[in-house]
Write a protein that holds these residues in place. Structure first.
Motif, PDB file in Angstrom:
ATOM      1  N   GLY A 124      22.825 -83.155   4.586  1.00 58.60           N
ATOM      2  CA  GLY A 124      22.878 -83.892   3.334  1.00 58.60           C
ATOM      3  C   GLY A 124      21.526 -84.018   2.671  1.00 58.60           C
ATOM      4  N   ASP A 125      20.466 -84.141   3.481  1.00 56.61           N
ATOM      5  CA  ASP A 125      19.109 -84.258   2.944  1.00 56.61           C
ATOM      6  C   ASP A 125      18.728 -83.026   2.127  1.00 56.61           C
ATOM      7  OD1 ASP A 125      18.543 -86.757   4.266  1.00 56.61           O
ATOM      8  OD2 ASP A 125      18.371 -85.622   6.131  1.00 56.61           O
ATOM      9  N   HIS A 126      19.202 -81.861   2.579  1.00 54.36           N
ATOM     10  CA  HIS A 126      18.899 -80.633   1.846  1.00 54.36           C
ATOM     11  C   HIS A 126      19.871 -80.413   0.690  1.00 54.36           C
ATOM     12  CE1 HIS A 126      15.598 -78.567   3.992  1.00 54.36           C
ATOM     13  NE2 HIS A 126      15.966 -79.357   4.990  1.00 54.36           N
ATOM     14  N   LEU A 127      21.124 -80.793   0.863  1.00 49.47           N
ATOM     15  CA  LEU A 127      22.109 -80.566  -0.204  1.00 49.47           C
ATOM     16  C   LEU A 127      21.767 -81.320  -1.477  1.00 49.47           C
ATOM     17  CD1 LEU A 127      25.467 -80.484   1.787  1.00 49.47           C
ATOM     18  CD2 LEU A 127      24.633 -78.702   0.243  1.00 49.47           C
ATOM     19  N   GLN A 128      21.066 -82.451  -1.377  1.00 49.30           N
ATOM     20  CA  GLN A 128      20.735 -83.207  -2.589  1.00 49.30           C
ATOM     21  C   GLN A 128      19.785 -82.437  -3.504  1.00 49.30           C
ATOM     22  OE1 GLN A 128      18.223 -86.785  -1.945  1.00 49.30           O
ATOM     23  NE2 GLN A 128      18.045 -86.079   0.162  1.00 49.30           N
ATOM     24  N   PHE A 129      19.119 -81.399  -2.975  1.00 42.36           N
ATOM     25  CA  PHE A 129      18.228 -80.566  -3.778  1.00 42.36           C
ATOM     26  C   PHE A 129      18.856 -79.220  -4.144  1.00 42.36           C
ATOM     27  CE2 PHE A 129      15.346 -83.112  -1.058  1.00 42.36           C
ATOM     28  CZ  PHE A 129      14.619 -83.769  -2.041  1.00 42.36           C
ATOM     29  N   SER A 130      20.093 -79.000  -3.750  1.00 45.54           N
ATOM     30  CA  SER A 130      20.668 -77.652  -3.777  1.00 45.54           C
ATOM     31  C   SER A 130      20.920 -77.091  -5.169  1.00 45.54           C
ATOM     32  CB  SER A 130      21.975 -77.628  -2.969  1.00 45.54           C
ATOM     33  OG  SER A 130      22.902 -78.580  -3.500  1.00 45.54           O
ATOM     34  N   THR A 131      20.918 -77.935  -6.205  1.00 43.34           N
ATOM     35  CA  THR A 131      21.105 -77.427  -7.562  1.00 43.34           C
ATOM     36  C   THR A 131      19.783 -76.981  -8.196  1.00 43.34           C
ATOM     37  OG1 THR A 131      21.006 -79.708  -8.362  1.00 43.34           O
ATOM     38  CG2 THR A 131      23.189 -78.762  -8.025  1.00 43.34           C
ATOM     39  N   LEU A 132      18.660 -77.284  -7.541  1.00 45.09           N
ATOM     40  CA  LEU A 132      17.356 -77.011  -8.142  1.00 45.09           C
ATOM     41  C   LEU A 132      17.014 -75.524  -8.319  1.00 45.09           C
ATOM     42  CD1 LEU A 132      15.129 -79.779  -6.540  1.00 45.09           C
ATOM     43  CD2 LEU A 132      15.782 -79.565  -8.940  1.00 45.09           C
ATOM     44  N   PRO A 133      17.340 -74.637  -7.371  1.00 42.00           N
ATOM     45  CA  PRO A 133      16.946 -73.235  -7.570  1.00 42.00           C
ATOM     46  C   PRO A 133      17.503 -72.627  -8.854  1.00 42.00           C
ATOM     47  CG  PRO A 133      17.539 -73.594  -5.286  1.00 42.00           C
ATOM     48  CD  PRO A 133      17.915 -74.846  -6.022  1.00 42.00           C
ATOM     49  N   GLU A 134      18.793 -72.837  -9.111  1.00 44.27           N
ATOM     50  CA  GLU A 134      19.387 -72.259 -10.326  1.00 44.27           C
ATOM     51  C   GLU A 134      18.790 -72.884 -11.583  1.00 44.27           C
ATOM     52  OE1 GLU A 134      23.768 -71.437 -12.379  1.00 44.27           O
ATOM     53  OE2 GLU A 134      23.636 -72.125 -10.299  1.00 44.27           O
ATOM     54  N   ILE A 135      18.620 -74.201 -11.575  1.00 40.47           N
ATOM     55  CA  ILE A 135      18.039 -74.879 -12.733  1.00 40.47           C
ATOM     56  C   ILE A 135      16.593 -74.456 -12.935  1.00 40.47           C
ATOM     57  CG2 ILE A 135      17.342 -77.146 -13.611  1.00 40.47           C
ATOM     58  CD1 ILE A 135      19.870 -78.272 -12.288  1.00 40.47           C
ATOM     59  N   SER A 136      15.850 -74.310 -11.847  1.00 40.80           N
ATOM     60  CA  SER A 136      14.463 -73.850 -11.947  1.00 40.80           C
ATOM     61  C   SER A 136      14.399 -72.472 -12.605  1.00 40.80           C
ATOM     62  CB  SER A 136      13.820 -73.784 -10.555  1.00 40.80           C
ATOM     63  OG  SER A 136      13.735 -75.059  -9.972  1.00 40.80           O
ATOM     64  N   SER A 137      15.263 -71.577 -12.147  1.00 36.76           N
ATOM     65  CA  SER A 137      15.281 -70.222 -12.682  1.00 36.76           C
ATOM     66  C   SER A 137      15.572 -70.223 -14.181  1.00 36.76           C
ATOM     67  CB  SER A 137      16.333 -69.390 -11.942  1.00 36.76           C
ATOM     68  OG  SER A 137      16.441 -68.096 -12.487  1.00 36.76           O
ATOM     69  N   LYS A 138      16.506 -71.057 -14.595  1.00 41.70           N
ATOM     70  CA  LYS A 138      16.886 -71.100 -16.014  1.00 41.70           C
ATOM     71  C   LYS A 138      15.826 -71.771 -16.879  1.00 41.70           C
ATOM     72  CE  LYS A 138      21.830 -70.758 -15.157  1.00 41.70           C
ATOM     73  NZ  LYS A 138      23.162 -71.386 -15.263  1.00 41.70           N
ATOM     74  N   ASN A 139      14.856 -72.415 -16.230  1.00 40.05           N
ATOM     75  CA  ASN A 139      13.753 -73.035 -16.960  1.00 40.05           C
ATOM     76  C   ASN A 139      12.433 -72.276 -16.778  1.00 40.05           C
ATOM     77  OD1 ASN A 139      14.408 -75.943 -18.223  1.00 40.05           O
ATOM     78  ND2 ASN A 139      15.718 -75.617 -16.441  1.00 40.05           N
ATOM     79  N   GLY A 140      12.527 -71.058 -16.231  1.00 40.09           N
ATOM     80  CA  GLY A 140      11.352 -70.208 -16.135  1.00 40.09           C
ATOM     81  C   GLY A 140      10.497 -70.422 -14.909  1.00 40.09           C
ATOM     82  N   TYR A 141      11.070 -71.005 -13.847  1.00 44.68           N
ATOM     83  CA  TYR A 141      10.334 -71.245 -12.604  1.00 44.68           C
ATOM     84  C   TYR A 141      10.953 -70.446 -11.463  1.00 44.68           C
ATOM     85  CZ  TYR A 141       8.087 -75.399 -14.652  1.00 44.68           C
ATOM     86  OH  TYR A 141       7.356 -76.266 -15.438  1.00 44.68           O
ATOM     87  N   ASP A 142      10.110 -70.000 -10.555  1.00 46.65           N
ATOM     88  CA  ASP A 142      10.578 -69.471  -9.280  1.00 46.65           C
ATOM     89  C   ASP A 142      10.639 -70.632  -8.297  1.00 46.65           C
ATOM     90  OD1 ASP A 142      10.793 -66.875 -10.148  1.00 46.65           O
ATOM     91  OD2 ASP A 142       8.777 -66.306  -9.505  1.00 46.65           O
ATOM     92  N   PHE A 143      11.717 -70.690  -7.517  1.00 44.90           N
ATOM     93  CA  PHE A 143      11.925 -71.821  -6.613  1.00 44.90           C
ATOM     94  C   PHE A 143      11.707 -71.398  -5.167  1.00 44.90           C
ATOM     95  CE2 PHE A 143      14.325 -74.550  -3.821  1.00 44.90           C
ATOM     96  CZ  PHE A 143      14.057 -75.817  -4.308  1.00 44.90           C
ATOM     97  N   TYR A 144      10.839 -72.138  -4.487  1.00 47.24           N
ATOM     98  CA  TYR A 144      10.526 -71.878  -3.081  1.00 47.24           C
ATOM     99  C   TYR A 144      10.716 -73.154  -2.258  1.00 47.24           C
ATOM    100  CZ  TYR A 144       8.145 -67.620  -4.680  1.00 47.24           C
ATOM    101  OH  TYR A 144       7.844 -66.401  -5.234  1.00 47.24           O
ATOM    102  N   MET A 145      10.879 -72.957  -0.964  1.00 53.42           N
ATOM    103  CA  MET A 145      10.874 -74.058  -0.007  1.00 53.42           C
ATOM    104  C   MET A 145       9.521 -74.086   0.686  1.00 53.42           C
ATOM    105  SD  MET A 145      12.466 -76.534   1.568  1.00 53.42           S
ATOM    106  CE  MET A 145      14.131 -76.205   0.931  1.00 53.42           C
TER     107      MET A 145
END
Length: 217
Positions: free
Chosen positions: A14-35
């Protein structure tokens, strides 16, 4: 591209799932998403299910993190929106065209339908927070809810998930019906949730995973 490098302090599902929408949103805002390589994982399969199957995830970075626990101020949560959406807003992505607007967590693994679990009830009352006795549940009330549901509805079978660790155990009352099952891996867990007719659980990783599966699949 600019980068968002996420740090996750607690390593649960659950701790990780709360961030799980960030990669797609980051990409659509011009960011590469890393852990961040500093992030915690209680189970390596959490990395595989949530991040490595995500087409917008760029991988693990050894650069300093710049968002997530300790890097994003999230002390003033908006109670009108989901935790995922709160994180999206606090990290700076106010506008998004993501289909669910981060109302639910997201996974990109397509669960498999298991015929054996169709029309069945699945119960998982395990949780890591029992280990530290951080939460107290009214187990008698939970038992009443489940038994009432079983009485009212017709299920082909009833399955109870066995704990992998005695400290996470759901053995707080005895059921007279139902079959214990053991989860081999997190992908099996997703398949079981997806295939079952109904799923009883507590506020733990399984509840968040079920939300991600239900809205998408």
């Amino acid at each position: 591209n600019k980068k968002k490098i996420l740090y996750v302090e607690w390593g649960g599902l659950g701790d990780h799932l709360q961030f799980s929408t960030l990669p797609e949103i980051s990409s659509k805002n011009g960011y590469d998403f890393y852990m961040s390589h500093l992030s915690k994982f209680r189970n390596k399969q959490t990395l595989e299910l949530i991040w490595e199957t995500n087409p917008y995830f760029k991988g693990i970075s050894e650069e300093p993190p710049n968002c997530g626990h300790g890097y994003t101020v999230i002390d003033s949560l908006n109670p009108e929106i989901s935790l995922n959406r709160n994180w999206v807003d606090k990290i700076g992505f106010i506008e998004t065209d993501l289909v669910n607007e981060s109302k639910y967590p997201a996974i990109y693994y397509q669960p498999k339908l298991i015929e054996e679990f169709k029309d069945c009830l699945l119960v998982d009352l395990n949780g890591v927070h029992f280990k530290d006795n951080g939460y107290t549940y009214n187990w008698n009330l939970i038992k009443e809810h489940i038994e009432s549901d079983i009485t009212e509805k017709k299920y082909k079978n009833i399955y109870f998930i066995e704990p992998n660790d005695v400290n996470y155990s759901n053995a707080r009352f005895d059921f007279t019906i139902g079959k214990p099952i053991h989860i081999k891996n997190i992908f099996d867990y997703a398949d079981f949730i997806y295939s079952s007719k109904k799923f009883f659980t507590i506020w733990a990783g399984g509840s968040h995973l079920a939300s991600a599966i239900k809205w998408k699949y």
